[in-house]
Design a protein around this motif. Structure first.
Motif, PDB file in Angstrom:
ATOM      1  N   GLY A   1       6.069  25.447  -7.636  1.00  0.00           N
ATOM      2  CA  GLY A   1       6.098  25.857  -6.234  1.00  0.00           C
ATOM      3  C   GLY A   1       6.527  27.297  -6.014  1.00  0.00           C
ATOM      4  N   GLN A   2       6.755  28.050  -7.096  1.00  0.00           N
ATOM      5  CA  GLN A   2       7.218  29.439  -6.951  1.00  0.00           C
ATOM      6  C   GLN A   2       6.191  30.391  -7.577  1.00  0.00           C
ATOM      7  OE1 GLN A   2      11.538  30.122  -7.506  1.00  0.00           O
ATOM      8  NE2 GLN A   2      11.693  27.943  -7.962  1.00  0.00           N
ATOM      9  N   PRO A   3       5.245  30.854  -6.766  1.00  0.00           N
ATOM     10  CA  PRO A   3       4.113  31.600  -7.327  1.00  0.00           C
ATOM     11  C   PRO A   3       4.501  32.902  -8.011  1.00  0.00           C
ATOM     12  CG  PRO A   3       4.136  31.742  -4.921  1.00  0.00           C
ATOM     13  CD  PRO A   3       5.157  30.705  -5.305  1.00  0.00           C
TER      14      PRO A   3
ATOM     15  N   GLU B   1       1.124  34.300  -2.692  1.00  0.00           N
ATOM     16  CA  GLU B   1       1.605  33.326  -1.709  1.00  0.00           C
ATOM     17  C   GLU B   1       0.417  32.766  -0.950  1.00  0.00           C
ATOM     18  OE1 GLU B   1       4.690  35.225   0.570  1.00  0.00           O
ATOM     19  OE2 GLU B   1       5.811  35.789  -1.215  1.00  0.00           O
ATOM     20  N   THR B   2      -0.355  31.950  -1.628  1.00  0.00           N
ATOM     21  CA  THR B   2      -1.606  31.420  -1.085  1.00  0.00           C
ATOM     22  C   THR B   2      -1.873  30.065  -1.740  1.00  0.00           C
ATOM     23  OG1 THR B   2      -3.953  31.926  -0.808  1.00  0.00           O
ATOM     24  CG2 THR B   2      -2.933  32.696  -2.824  1.00  0.00           C
ATOM     25  N   SER B   3      -3.021  29.473  -1.416  1.00  0.00           N
ATOM     26  CA  SER B   3      -3.273  28.120  -1.925  1.00  0.00           C
ATOM     27  C   SER B   3      -3.559  28.096  -3.419  1.00  0.00           C
ATOM     28  CB  SER B   3      -4.417  27.481  -1.156  1.00  0.00           C
ATOM     29  OG  SER B   3      -5.587  28.260  -1.312  1.00  0.00           O
ATOM     30  N   CYS B   4      -3.998  29.227  -3.962  1.00  0.00           N
ATOM     31  CA  CYS B   4      -4.309  29.265  -5.401  1.00  0.00           C
ATOM     32  C   CYS B   4      -3.876  30.631  -5.942  1.00  0.00           C
ATOM     33  CB  CYS B   4      -5.800  29.029  -5.612  1.00  0.00           C
ATOM     34  SG  CYS B   4      -6.195  28.677  -7.321  1.00  0.00           S
ATOM     35  N   ALA B   5      -2.665  30.695  -6.439  1.00  0.00           N
ATOM     36  CA  ALA B   5      -2.038  31.965  -6.801  1.00  0.00           C
ATOM     37  C   ALA B   5      -2.611  32.557  -8.082  1.00  0.00           C
ATOM     38  CB  ALA B   5      -0.538  31.762  -6.972  1.00  0.00           C
TER      39      ALA B   5
ATOM     40  N   GLY C   1       0.550  27.254  -9.696  1.00  0.00           N
ATOM     41  CA  GLY C   1       0.081  28.253  -8.743  1.00  0.00           C
ATOM     42  C   GLY C   1      -0.615  27.673  -7.523  1.00  0.00           C
ATOM     43  N   GLN C   2      -0.673  26.345  -7.404  1.00  0.00           N
ATOM     44  CA  GLN C   2      -1.362  25.715  -6.268  1.00  0.00           C
ATOM     45  C   GLN C   2      -0.375  24.876  -5.467  1.00  0.00           C
ATOM     46  OE1 GLN C   2      -5.444  24.263  -7.079  1.00  0.00           O
ATOM     47  NE2 GLN C   2      -5.104  24.882  -9.177  1.00  0.00           N
ATOM     48  N   PRO C   3       0.253  25.485  -4.453  1.00  0.00           N
ATOM     49  CA  PRO C   3       1.362  24.812  -3.770  1.00  0.00           C
ATOM     50  C   PRO C   3       0.962  23.527  -3.053  1.00  0.00           C
ATOM     51  CG  PRO C   3       0.691  26.801  -2.589  1.00  0.00           C
ATOM     52  CD  PRO C   3      -0.007  26.831  -3.921  1.00  0.00           C
ATOM     53  N   HIS C   4      -0.308  23.399  -2.646  1.00  0.00           N
ATOM     54  CA  HIS C   4      -0.688  22.175  -1.931  1.00  0.00           C
ATOM     55  C   HIS C   4      -0.811  20.979  -2.881  1.00  0.00           C
ATOM     56  CE1 HIS C   4      -1.007  24.425   1.703  1.00  0.00           C
ATOM     57  NE2 HIS C   4      -1.839  25.275   1.132  1.00  0.00           N
TER      58      HIS C   4
ATOM     59  N   PHE D   1       1.619  20.738  -5.245  1.00  0.00           N
ATOM     60  CA  PHE D   1       2.979  20.672  -5.796  1.00  0.00           C
ATOM     61  C   PHE D   1       3.768  19.591  -5.054  1.00  0.00           C
ATOM     62  CE2 PHE D   1       7.386  22.452  -5.115  1.00  0.00           C
ATOM     63  CZ  PHE D   1       7.900  21.935  -6.293  1.00  0.00           C
TER      64      PHE D   1
ATOM     65  N   GLU E   1       2.589  27.966   1.376  1.00  0.00           N
ATOM     66  CA  GLU E   1       2.010  29.207   0.845  1.00  0.00           C
ATOM     67  C   GLU E   1       3.043  30.315   0.998  1.00  0.00           C
ATOM     68  OE1 GLU E   1      -1.804  29.765   2.677  1.00  0.00           O
ATOM     69  OE2 GLU E   1      -2.493  27.765   2.103  1.00  0.00           O
ATOM     70  N   THR E   2       4.084  30.245   0.187  1.00  0.00           N
ATOM     71  CA  THR E   2       5.214  31.158   0.302  1.00  0.00           C
ATOM     72  C   THR E   2       5.851  31.290  -1.081  1.00  0.00           C
ATOM     73  OG1 THR E   2       7.300  31.494   1.481  1.00  0.00           O
ATOM     74  CG2 THR E   2       6.734  29.230   0.955  1.00  0.00           C
ATOM     75  N   SER E   3       6.946  32.026  -1.149  1.00  0.00           N
ATOM     76  CA  SER E   3       7.524  32.293  -2.475  1.00  0.00           C
ATOM     77  C   SER E   3       8.197  31.061  -3.072  1.00  0.00           C
ATOM     78  CB  SER E   3       8.519  33.447  -2.382  1.00  0.00           C
ATOM     79  OG  SER E   3       9.554  33.112  -1.491  1.00  0.00           O
ATOM     80  N   CYS E   4       8.589  30.112  -2.242  1.00  0.00           N
ATOM     81  CA  CYS E   4       9.241  28.910  -2.758  1.00  0.00           C
ATOM     82  C   CYS E   4       8.763  27.720  -1.932  1.00  0.00           C
ATOM     83  CB  CYS E   4      10.763  29.072  -2.666  1.00  0.00           C
ATOM     84  SG  CYS E   4      11.644  27.837  -3.611  1.00  0.00           S
ATOM     85  N   ALA E   5       7.722  27.074  -2.417  1.00  0.00           N
ATOM     86  CA  ALA E   5       7.019  26.056  -1.637  1.00  0.00           C
ATOM     87  C   ALA E   5       7.811  24.757  -1.552  1.00  0.00           C
ATOM     88  CB  ALA E   5       5.656  25.780  -2.261  1.00  0.00           C
TER      89      ALA E   5
END
Lengths: 379, 379
Positions: free
Chosen positions: A210-212, A277-281, B210-213, B215, B277-281
């Protein structure tokens, strides 16, 4: 008694991405800010650096942006690379050839999977004394249970096979992340080296969940893997073979000196914040502006600040047999312990001709967190 | 010959987060849109649902938003929970108590680490027939080599110990992600069940790199772990014990029927896009609006569409011994194979009184990707 300052030679970064265009113009002047005076440059541009002329043109651009840095260039391994080009590259001072497995990292779609087709190239490289730089990962494949967590370990038999086929070819396993990789490189001969990044000395899998801005390839792995990386840079016996090449002060000669075939390669890879900071980093951690402060903090926290110099300044150059421009051979950097108020900047603006660029900003490693060391004298 | 439609009872989701406030008002009406008519609701609100009165008040809110859904409520396990409260909760129809390890998931700071202090509570739950729902992860601890990738496997001895101490207590290991978890639950007795999410049937570690959705906690793991989840829902022998409880049509009685103690619990957990979509999802995958279409696509791709009904509609209710409101007992949902143009919406707007909310949007699982099945008749 804890040490409050440390002076060491300007460092050598044996794995660096400096990009193109606006990003290159922002990042390249930061190399020396981080305490680095020798940089070994990756060829994965778009299009990739695949021949001598491209490499030299790129080198010229970089030198104009950072005249105080000695750049060593690499070519991108692809089926287009010829033996003649290897000879030409070697004569032009190009130091290595980088291999990416297909699809694993930025701009590596043209990467490779089967090394045997390259054996004539490797033979020529061995003869020329060029180094083979390996991004050591197998592409993920669910059928074979291969994923980002074991892609490096599954690659290791390839490294061993290559070393056995070309025992005199210098091979560097780049950005090692696993205990298995550390153990294999130690076990292989003196021609096999290994770069370790700043961030892999610090991160585990939890840190990129969760941390890109901590997400890179290869991904950081288990705590025991990080421990193996930390141990190899902080312990080990300096062999007589390497001691001949390394200018160490007597005070640095101890039984615990790091391992001469494990050295700094940051794999610093800037990406605009919007692509992280997006859906696919995008994969990559940006450490260039603060390489030595980060390392001083990490080595200090590991209680092995005295091992930093070999890791960051000597071992890589000794393995490669490379040196800096004569006027920077004696350049030094002094770092001092800082107050707890000093934090890593939240971001760096990408500018074009002094104006903010549409690319936005790049978030550095450890953004906004306290950094215990800073450079107080650069070169 | 591939099947183009499937009609099955409205589904039961035995692990669902419906949140509070604006998010609750958006998500709750979507439960039935996803084909679900029975929902087992998690108590990790802020503050947590820790007593009967809170649970019933929350249930009432949810029922007003979704009168066609039968809600079962849970309490949050904490040192404040008393035996008396367990008795009261049971009489009020509260079905279970949820345990979170400290700090592992959303609003779980008050979670627990040592189960023995709760043995009197578990004894009372066993007597009352209440279910213990376990978030089965040990908090990460680098010293012990525990991280998100092995936190579930390291938890499993706790599950076995609890089952041995309370063999008649119904325990559900929630959102299993590992082969080790599947094997242990299979091995333990008939009082131990296991929920499996939509997304863990589909994802591996690469998918959340790299894919927060994608995670969530627990994180998706190795391909062989996903295979174990897929296998347990698509194969296995229906025991006579469970066949008594399950209303299956003769055509569904086969040697491969899934496993009666492994059933649907989506762990659908909506978060605003800005917190993903941020630095810590934030951790969580949102599947509520399309539960049955997702599952139909996954089971279809696994070649076991005929196993969907037991997994999504029967096994959970049989394990819990719970039923829906009488008027929905015979509710059915029909899904049909769709054209390739149908894609999952890119996002759902969180609205307040019909106006866009400051919370923005929620991105569903598989956003923007084609979905092969859709609900053509709901209940």
């Amino acid at each position: 008694m804890s040490q409050d300052t440390i002076t060491l030679p300007a460092a050598a970064d044996f794995h660096l991405h400096l990009r193109q265009g606006e990003m290159m113009r922002m990042v390249t002047p930061m190399v020396s800010k981080g305490g680095v005076s020798l940089a070994y440059i990756m060829p994965n541009l778009s299009p990739p650096i695949s021949n001598t002329d491209q490499a030299l043109a790129y080198k010229k651009e970089l030198e104009q942006l950072a005249p105080n840095v000695t750049f060593y260039m690499t070519l991108y391994l692809s089926p287009q690379l010829t033996i003649e080009e290897i000879r030409k590259a070697s004569k032009a001072g190009i130091a290595g050839v980088k291999s990416y497995p297909r699809g694993v990292t930025t701009n590596s779609d043209g990467g490779i999977e089967n090394y045997e087709v390259y054996y004539p190239i490797f033979k020529a490289m061995e003869e020329e004394g060029m180094v083979l730089n390996l991004h050591g990962e197998i592409p993920s494949d669910a059928e074979s249970d291969i994923c980002v967590m074991n892609a490096e370990e599954r690659f290791l038999p390839q490294l061993e096979k290559l070393h056995n086929a070309f025992p005199k070819l210098k091979i560097v396993l780049e950005h090692a992340t696993s205990k298995a990789a550390v153990e294999l490189v130690k076990r292989l001969g003196d021609t096999v080296g290994c770069t370790i990044t700043v961030h892999h000395l610090q991160l585990i899998v939890d840190d990129w969940a969760g941390q890109p801005h901590h997400f890179c390839k290869p991904v950081a792995k288990y705590p025991h893997d990080r421990s193996a990386l930390q141990e190899v840079v902080s312990s080990g016996k300096l062999t007589v073979f390497y001691a001949r090449f390394i200018l160490v002060k007597p005070s640095n000669l101890s039984l615990r000196t790091g391992h001469p075939r494990f050295f700094l390669g940051t794999d610093s890879a800037p990406h605009p914040r919007g692509t992280k900071e997006t859906s696919c980093a995008h994969a990559g951690v940006f450490t260039t502006p603060l390489v030595l402060p980060y390392l001083a903090q990490i080595f200090d926290s590991l209680g092995c600040l005295d091992k930093l110099e070999n890791f960051a300044c000597h071992f890589g150059k000794a393995f490669y047999g490379l040196s800096q421009k004569p006027e920077f051979e004696n350049a030094t950097v002094t770092l001092a312990r800082t107050s707890s108020e000093l934090v890593v900047p939240n971001e760096f603006h990408i500018s074009q001709d002094g104006q903010p660029s549409s690319l936005g900003t790049v978030v550095p490693f450890w953004a906004g967190k306290p950094l215990g060391w800073q450079i107080v004298k650069d070169f």
